[in-house]
Design a protein around this motif. Structure first.
Motif, PDB file in Angstrom:
ATOM      1  N   ASP A 187     -45.999  38.347  -9.593  1.00  0.00           N
ATOM      2  CA  ASP A 187     -46.055  37.138 -10.403  1.00  0.00           C
ATOM      3  C   ASP A 187     -44.824  36.315 -10.052  1.00  0.00           C
ATOM      4  OD1 ASP A 187     -46.830  35.262 -12.258  1.00  0.00           O
ATOM      5  OD2 ASP A 187     -46.958  36.667 -13.941  1.00  0.00           O
ATOM      6  N   TRP A 188     -44.732  35.088 -10.550  1.00  0.00           N
ATOM      7  CA  TRP A 188     -43.596  34.261 -10.178  1.00  0.00           C
ATOM      8  C   TRP A 188     -43.228  33.270 -11.268  1.00  0.00           C
ATOM      9  CZ3 TRP A 188     -43.897  28.842  -8.866  1.00  0.00           C
ATOM     10  CH2 TRP A 188     -45.199  28.314  -8.877  1.00  0.00           C
ATOM     11  N   ARG A 189     -41.964  32.833 -11.232  1.00  0.00           N
ATOM     12  CA  ARG A 189     -41.474  31.786 -12.114  1.00  0.00           C
ATOM     13  C   ARG A 189     -40.507  30.901 -11.331  1.00  0.00           C
ATOM     14  NH1 ARG A 189     -44.832  34.105 -14.512  1.00  0.00           N
ATOM     15  NH2 ARG A 189     -44.869  34.773 -16.720  1.00  0.00           N
ATOM     16  N   SER A 190     -40.543  29.621 -11.644  1.00  0.00           N
ATOM     17  CA  SER A 190     -39.619  28.674 -11.030  1.00  0.00           C
ATOM     18  C   SER A 190     -39.640  27.397 -11.847  1.00  0.00           C
ATOM     19  CB  SER A 190     -40.007  28.391  -9.571  1.00  0.00           C
ATOM     20  OG  SER A 190     -39.025  27.604  -8.928  1.00  0.00           O
ATOM     21  N   ILE A 191     -38.809  26.456 -11.491  1.00  0.00           N
ATOM     22  CA  ILE A 191     -38.804  25.127 -12.101  1.00  0.00           C
ATOM     23  C   ILE A 191     -38.792  24.106 -10.977  1.00  0.00           C
ATOM     24  CG2 ILE A 191     -37.478  23.468 -13.462  1.00  0.00           C
ATOM     25  CD1 ILE A 191     -36.491  25.769 -15.175  1.00  0.00           C
ATOM     26  N   ASP A 192     -39.758  23.195 -10.999  1.00  0.00           N
ATOM     27  CA  ASP A 192     -39.805  22.164  -9.971  1.00  0.00           C
ATOM     28  C   ASP A 192     -38.610  21.230 -10.115  1.00  0.00           C
ATOM     29  OD1 ASP A 192     -42.221  23.148  -9.057  1.00  0.00           O
ATOM     30  OD2 ASP A 192     -43.421  21.770 -10.277  1.00  0.00           O
ATOM     31  N   PRO A 193     -37.955  20.875  -9.012  1.00  0.00           N
ATOM     32  CA  PRO A 193     -36.817  19.944  -9.072  1.00  0.00           C
ATOM     33  C   PRO A 193     -37.283  18.509  -9.262  1.00  0.00           C
ATOM     34  CG  PRO A 193     -37.298  20.482  -6.801  1.00  0.00           C
ATOM     35  CD  PRO A 193     -38.224  21.331  -7.635  1.00  0.00           C
ATOM     36  N   VAL A 194     -36.369  17.642  -9.634  1.00  0.00           N
ATOM     37  CA  VAL A 194     -36.631  16.210  -9.569  1.00  0.00           C
ATOM     38  C   VAL A 194     -36.752  15.830  -8.098  1.00  0.00           C
ATOM     39  CG1 VAL A 194     -35.731  13.911 -10.090  1.00  0.00           C
ATOM     40  CG2 VAL A 194     -35.382  15.792 -11.717  1.00  0.00           C
ATOM     41  N   ASN A 195     -37.700  14.991  -7.772  1.00  0.00           N
ATOM     42  CA  ASN A 195     -37.972  14.665  -6.380  1.00  0.00           C
ATOM     43  C   ASN A 195     -36.729  14.164  -5.648  1.00  0.00           C
ATOM     44  OD1 ASN A 195     -39.820  14.220  -4.131  1.00  0.00           O
ATOM     45  ND2 ASN A 195     -39.561  12.026  -4.532  1.00  0.00           N
ATOM     46  N   ASP A 196     -36.462  14.787  -4.508  1.00  0.00           N
ATOM     47  CA  ASP A 196     -35.390  14.388  -3.594  1.00  0.00           C
ATOM     48  C   ASP A 196     -33.994  14.450  -4.226  1.00  0.00           C
ATOM     49  OD1 ASP A 196     -37.208  13.954  -1.563  1.00  0.00           O
ATOM     50  OD2 ASP A 196     -37.365  11.790  -1.930  1.00  0.00           O
ATOM     51  N   LYS A 197     -33.773  15.340  -5.185  1.00  0.00           N
ATOM     52  CA  LYS A 197     -32.478  15.436  -5.845  1.00  0.00           C
ATOM     53  C   LYS A 197     -31.753  16.756  -5.587  1.00  0.00           C
ATOM     54  CE  LYS A 197     -32.525  11.415  -7.849  1.00  0.00           C
ATOM     55  NZ  LYS A 197     -31.566  10.350  -7.419  1.00  0.00           N
ATOM     56  N   ASP A 198     -32.370  17.662  -4.834  1.00  0.00           N
ATOM     57  CA  ASP A 198     -31.759  18.980  -4.670  1.00  0.00           C
ATOM     58  C   ASP A 198     -31.304  19.276  -3.250  1.00  0.00           C
ATOM     59  OD1 ASP A 198     -32.228  19.289  -7.334  1.00  0.00           O
ATOM     60  OD2 ASP A 198     -33.045  21.303  -7.175  1.00  0.00           O
ATOM     61  N   GLY A 199     -31.220  18.244  -2.412  1.00  0.00           N
ATOM     62  CA  GLY A 199     -30.722  18.439  -1.058  1.00  0.00           C
ATOM     63  C   GLY A 199     -31.714  19.155  -0.167  1.00  0.00           C
ATOM     64  N   GLY A 200     -31.204  19.728   0.923  1.00  0.00           N
ATOM     65  CA  GLY A 200     -32.072  20.390   1.881  1.00  0.00           C
ATOM     66  C   GLY A 200     -32.793  19.390   2.767  1.00  0.00           C
ATOM     67  N   GLU A 201     -33.818  19.864   3.453  1.00  0.00           N
ATOM     68  CA  GLU A 201     -34.585  18.993   4.342  1.00  0.00           C
ATOM     69  C   GLU A 201     -35.203  17.850   3.547  1.00  0.00           C
ATOM     70  OE1 GLU A 201     -37.835  19.522   7.955  1.00  0.00           O
ATOM     71  OE2 GLU A 201     -37.878  20.917   6.263  1.00  0.00           O
ATOM     72  N   PRO A 202     -35.010  16.612   3.977  1.00  0.00           N
ATOM     73  CA  PRO A 202     -35.560  15.477   3.225  1.00  0.00           C
ATOM     74  C   PRO A 202     -37.057  15.628   2.988  1.00  0.00           C
ATOM     75  CG  PRO A 202     -34.039  14.701   4.904  1.00  0.00           C
ATOM     76  CD  PRO A 202     -34.217  16.178   5.138  1.00  0.00           C
ATOM     77  N   GLY A 203     -37.463  15.451   1.743  1.00  0.00           N
ATOM     78  CA  GLY A 203     -38.872  15.562   1.382  1.00  0.00           C
ATOM     79  C   GLY A 203     -39.321  16.962   1.061  1.00  0.00           C
ATOM     80  N   GLY A 204     -38.505  17.968   1.379  1.00  0.00           N
ATOM     81  CA  GLY A 204     -38.923  19.359   1.218  1.00  0.00           C
ATOM     82  C   GLY A 204     -38.775  19.902  -0.193  1.00  0.00           C
ATOM     83  N   ASN A 205     -37.843  19.321  -0.959  1.00  0.00           N
ATOM     84  CA  ASN A 205     -37.632  19.747  -2.349  1.00  0.00           C
ATOM     85  C   ASN A 205     -37.471  21.261  -2.476  1.00  0.00           C
ATOM     86  OD1 ASN A 205     -37.686  17.205  -3.829  1.00  0.00           O
ATOM     87  ND2 ASN A 205     -39.848  17.101  -3.262  1.00  0.00           N
ATOM     88  N   ILE A 206     -36.546  21.828  -1.708  1.00  0.00           N
ATOM     89  CA  ILE A 206     -36.342  23.274  -1.778  1.00  0.00           C
ATOM     90  C   ILE A 206     -35.854  23.683  -3.160  1.00  0.00           C
ATOM     91  CG2 ILE A 206     -35.950  23.635   0.685  1.00  0.00           C
ATOM     92  CD1 ILE A 206     -32.959  23.613   0.163  1.00  0.00           C
ATOM     93  N   ARG A 207     -36.226  24.906  -3.525  1.00  0.00           N
ATOM     94  CA  ARG A 207     -35.820  25.452  -4.810  1.00  0.00           C
ATOM     95  C   ARG A 207     -35.820  26.971  -4.746  1.00  0.00           C
ATOM     96  NH1 ARG A 207     -40.926  23.829  -6.463  1.00  0.00           N
ATOM     97  NH2 ARG A 207     -40.417  22.079  -5.088  1.00  0.00           N
ATOM     98  N   GLN A 208     -35.216  27.607  -5.773  1.00  0.00           N
ATOM     99  CA  GLN A 208     -35.255  29.052  -5.899  1.00  0.00           C
ATOM    100  C   GLN A 208     -36.498  29.441  -6.700  1.00  0.00           C
ATOM    101  OE1 GLN A 208     -32.381  26.975  -5.631  1.00  0.00           O
ATOM    102  NE2 GLN A 208     -31.303  27.983  -7.310  1.00  0.00           N
ATOM    103  N   VAL A 209     -37.042  30.605  -6.356  1.00  0.00           N
ATOM    104  CA  VAL A 209     -38.231  31.136  -7.030  1.00  0.00           C
ATOM    105  C   VAL A 209     -38.020  32.612  -7.316  1.00  0.00           C
ATOM    106  CG1 VAL A 209     -40.695  31.667  -6.765  1.00  0.00           C
ATOM    107  CG2 VAL A 209     -39.810  29.447  -5.992  1.00  0.00           C
ATOM    108  N   PHE A 210     -38.377  33.046  -8.530  1.00  0.00           N
ATOM    109  CA  PHE A 210     -38.402  34.469  -8.851  1.00  0.00           C
ATOM    110  C   PHE A 210     -39.784  35.035  -8.557  1.00  0.00           C
ATOM    111  CE2 PHE A 210     -35.201  33.384 -12.345  1.00  0.00           C
ATOM    112  CZ  PHE A 210     -34.128  33.932 -11.670  1.00  0.00           C
TER     113      PHE A 210
END
Length: 608
Positions: A377-400
């Motif tokens: 199973d998984w949990r995460s929180i979607d970031p605000v668009n283009d606010k978390d750095g990384g590859e432009p447009g990719g919206n990288i985030r951490q996921v459990f």
């Protein structure tokens, strides 16, 4: 650390070329009398003739570069002077395919320039070149000057002199001491024909047809063949980048611990992606070391296995899902909780406002099941668009990811991309106000960077707090071969603020419940000996568990010949003090040319 692949997108147009440079003319053009190459190179890093026209500079052509945007050839004076600080070789920049041959005796008239690979803002050293050349071939078929042997005896143990404080820490104007400092030694050979013999590979071949070897086989070695970077003062002087002047299709595909047997020889260049580089016109024969990917131990019934794994910009269009799944199931032995970093949104780098990543995550979960693993199973929180750095447009985030047959997730509403998670006391125990939740997302420490993801898990009736992190990358830091010594690490400023915020949150949990089990894990983008780690650890709120390993086994990443720690799992006192845990840095990626990520995953097993 930014992805080695991402960092070069657009920087190179030809795989083997790393010499695309920006011109920096240090003095106004002026005429100079005929000079020798060693006069041009001088006894410092910048030429005394920079910006001046020189005439009839004599030398033998030792090698040609016929591809990319830095075309030209190297010449070397067959009659060296008696000063070890002055190089006898220089690169002649022609911009088009040179019309000379190896062994030609030539004279060159042109302008001496100092070029800084990547531009002056990088802090890189400059490369002395002759530009706008007029070339006269005097004869052909001459013997090429013998290559200077670079080995463990010739390279000094000290890395670099301290920079001139009056010049903002630059070493450019300091007189070279090639018998005292490794960087001075390499600079004294700039443009000359050099050779290494039977050199062990310490960074695997990358997509740009380059690898790193060491000429000091016993320098901070690991049992798997690499070289450990264990302190800011332990830069490892024997490291040298290898490229080839030949076809990239013939470049050896090497892993750490392999060997370039025999002689590897060619001019010593300096480029943006690693500094001093032997650009080989003769490559040694690859001898495989037989390195195998590691597999960690399976957790026992009473052990909770928690892992962190940077999957390097994973999106649904990637072809690595099956390989990542096999790694999680087989090499990591299906941990109970996996913190994933660099999960991209459902359309990857397409920048159209998409932030959801359910397709990315579920595709990985399905691949894990297909590989014989549990249905996570998984949990995460979607970031605000283009606010978390990384590859432009990719919206990288951490996921459990978590295995619901072994561990449960405590869902508590209220967590979103902009709401800060807090800590409360309920029945004498610490509890998150939202689970999952993000730590202080409005804090300027997280500007254009990933916000930590906090969650509550329950294993065999005991609560475990897990904080998934992906701190600010090292992008923008000066390289170890920079003209500024010691090099500036500008990225630390933001990372220290981030570490302070994470430590403060952990401290809040522990003030609420002294014996709480807390893990802060992820891609910390900094070393176990760094100030970032010290800030995370605070006054004992956390401790980096990778320090439980012998120093020679502390690495999660391999960068420019240095194996180093970027990924960490830090634990609270209740976990550390019991000493009832196992830590494993599972080497499945960083040492291999066919890596599916540039990071090695980390696993901690303990009894809550």
């Amino acid at each position: 650390m930014p992805s080695k692949r991402t960092a070069r997108i657009g920087a190179l147009t030809v795989a083997a070329v790393c010499s695309t440079v920006s011109a920096v003319v240090l003095t106004a053009p002026a005429h100079a009398d005929t000079v020798h190459i060693h006069d041009i190179q001088g006894t410092t890093r910048t030429s005394p003739y920079a910006g001046q026209k020189v005439t009839d500079v004599a030398g033998i052509v030792t090698a040609l570069r016929t591809y990319g945007s830095s075309r030209g050839f190297w010449i070397q004076d067959p009659n060296p002077d008696d000063n070890p600080a002055t190089s006898e070789g220089v690169f002649v920049f022609t911009s088009s395919t040179p019309k000379v041959a190896v062994g030609d005796s030539v004279t060159v008239t042109g302008t001496v320039s100092e070029y800084v690979p990547g531009g002056a803002s990088t802090g890189n050293q400059s490369l002395t070149e002759i530009t706008k050349p007029t070339i006269t071939v005097l004869s052909s078929g001459n013997a090429v000057p013998a290559a200077t042997v670079v080995n463990s005896r010739s390279v000094p143990a000290a890395y670099a002199p301290a920079g001139d404080t009056a010049a903002s820490g630059s070493i450019n104007a300091l007189t070279l001491q090639p018998k005292k400092y490794a960087l001075d030694y390499y600079e004294s050979l700039e443009g000359m024909n050099v050779q290494v013999a039977d050199a062990r590979v310490v960074t695997a071949t990358d997509p740009y047809s380059e690898l790193w070897v060491t000429v000091k086989p016993h320098e901070n070695t690991t049992r798997r063949g690499g070289t450990i970077y264990g302190a800011y003062t332990s830069q490892n002087t024997g490291r040298l980048q290898i490229q080839s002047l030949g076809s990239t299709t013939d470049f050896p595909v090497a892993n750490v611990g392999d060997q370039l047997a025999g002689t590897t020889a060619g001019p010593l260049d300096y480029n943006q992606f690693g500094g001093y580089t032997l650009v080989a016109s003769q490559l040694g024969t690859l001898e495989k070391g037989g390195l195998q990917r590691e597999t960690t131990k399976k957790q026992s019934r009473g052990e909770l296995a928690v892992a962190t794994y940077n999957v390097e910009n994973l999106d649904p269009g990637d072809g690595t899902f099956a390989a990542h799944a096999a790694a999680i199931v087989n090499n990591l032995q299906s941990p109970d909780i996996v913190s994933l970093e660099e999960i991209q949104d459902n359309n990857g780098a397409t920048d159209d406002g998409t932030v959801a990543a359910d397709q990315t995550v579920n595709k990985l979960i399905d691949a894990i099941v297909a590989a014989g693993g549990p249905k996570y199973d998984w949990r995460s929180i979607d970031p605000v668009n283009d606010k978390d750095g990384g590859e432009p447009g990719g919206n990288i985030r951490q996921v459990f990811l978590f295995n619901p047959e072994r561990v449960s997730f405590t869902d508590r509403a209220g967590g979103d991309s902009t709401t800060a998670v807090g800590v409360t006391k309920v029945h004498g125990k610490a509890q998150l106000t939202a689970s999952p939740g993000r730590i202080d997302p409005a804090n300027t420490a997280w500007t254009s960077s990933r916000k930590p993801l906090a969650g509550e898990f329950v294993f065999r009736g005991k609560t475990v707090f897990v904080i998934a992190n992906h701190l600010n990358s090292k992008g923008g830091d000066q390289g170890l071969t920079a003209q500024y010594q010691p090099p500036a690490r500008s990225s630390e400023t933001q990372r220290h603020l981030q570490a302070t915020a994470v430590n403060s949150f952990v401290n809040e949990i522990l003030k609420t419940q002294k014996n709480a089990d807390v893990l802060a894990l992820g891609d910390m983008n900094d070393f176990e000996f760094s100030d970032t780690t010290k800030i995370l650890e605070g006054d004992g709120e956390l401790w980096s568990a990778i320090k439980s390993l012998p120093k020679s086994e502390r690495y999660t990443y391999d960068y420019q010949g240095n194996q180093q720690v970027l990924d960490q799992i830090l634990v609270s006192p209740s976990i550390r003090q019991g000493c009832d845990f196992d830590y494993d840095s599972v080497h499945i990626n960083s040492e291999f040319s066919d890596q599916i990520s540039d990071h090695d995953p980390q696993v901690l097993r303990f009894r809550p």
